[in-house]
Design an enzyme around this catalytic site. Sequence first.
Site, PDB file in Angstrom:
ATOM      1  CG  ASP A  77      -1.657   1.175   1.169  1.00  8.73           C
ATOM      2  OD1 ASP A  77      -2.383   1.653   0.099  1.00  8.73           O
ATOM      3  OD2 ASP A  77      -1.800   1.910   2.170  1.00  8.73           O
ATOM      4  CD  GLU A  79      -4.095   1.987  -3.267  1.00 10.90           C
ATOM      5  OE1 GLU A  79      -5.138   2.127  -2.309  1.00 10.90           O
ATOM      6  OE2 GLU A  79      -3.361   2.735  -3.362  1.00 10.90           O
ATOM      7  CG  ASP A 131      -0.456   3.520   6.004  1.00  9.92           C
ATOM      8  OD1 ASP A 131      -1.621   3.908   5.223  1.00  9.92           O
ATOM      9  OD2 ASP A 131       0.533   4.096   6.299  1.00  9.92           O
TER      10      ASP A 131
END
Length: 339
Positions: free
Chosen positions: A123, A207, A300
């Site tokens: 992340d 992502e 996170d």
Amino acid sequence: MESEWLRAGSIVVQQQALKDFAQAMANFFGGTHRRPTWRKRGQGEGFRIVAVKAGDVRRLSGNVGAVKVPKVGWVRFRWSRAVPDGVKSYRITRDRAGRWHVAFAAIPDPIPVPGTGEAVGVDRGVAVSAALSTGEMLNAPGLRDPEKVRLLRLLRKLARAKRGSNRRGKVKRAIAKLKARETDRRKDWVEKTSTDLARRFDVIAVEDLKIRNMTTSAKGTIEARGRNVRQKAGRNRLIMAAAWGQLVQRLEHKAPERVAKVNPAFTSQRCSACGIVDAKSRESQADFRCRSCGYACNADVNAARNIKLAAGHAVSAREGPRVAGPVHREPQRDLLLVG
Ligand SMILES: [Zn+2]
């Protein structure tokens, strides 16, 4: 990557940039003009030369090299770092300090799959550069505090310096040097981190920022109060975004077909233990505490775990129905966008 870059811009514009550069170099070496500058001064000017042949780059001495630029001829450059073998393209740019640079691009050989069956979610964090689903926090180095102070002081000096003055040129060069140091450190971190991840994990899930950019607006600017704060926050954000983009690009080079890009929706609000989505679970920027099951974790890292889970779902969806595994409360099809 190279062809993608070429497709992004007009071929004509690039040929024009090349012609401009050729003319500028001819004038410069002819002694009739000063060192070439672009009409639009500032950032990111340059062009890329592709289809470089083996003999087009030469080392003339310990710290001098020469590169054959189409329509220009041999251009000498300072050999500041190793030129990778089998170079296929290079980019010529001019920095804010007015110096020309040539950067040789090499796609590294893919790193062999470790074969452990392990996946990792990564992340892009707020407080740290990257959080892993393993709980590790990775920090891209930037400028050290005294260097930051110095940069601010130089920027203030620059604002006061008269246009075209010697002093202004000096300050600009000092700023460019500091920024170059920062860039070098970041690149080094990107190389080490991407190699490490590609060696340790079969699948690396991140992502898909294309989706994120479409859905996020000017978030974040609201919290930043005062002009200085906003400026600083903006600069940091840009640097982090750049580091992240480079990390993903390098991962795709080193672990081709092993980078899974997942839809970032709700990765920060979903509990990675029970799957419940609840905006209030994110207690602060750093802390996640699920109000349903009580699971608590760094925010996170929780997001990184969700990213890993999303990639796992997408992979299993491609491979057919899974026999066992965590049960989720909502369908997660079509999360994997790039295999
Ligand atoms: Zn939960």
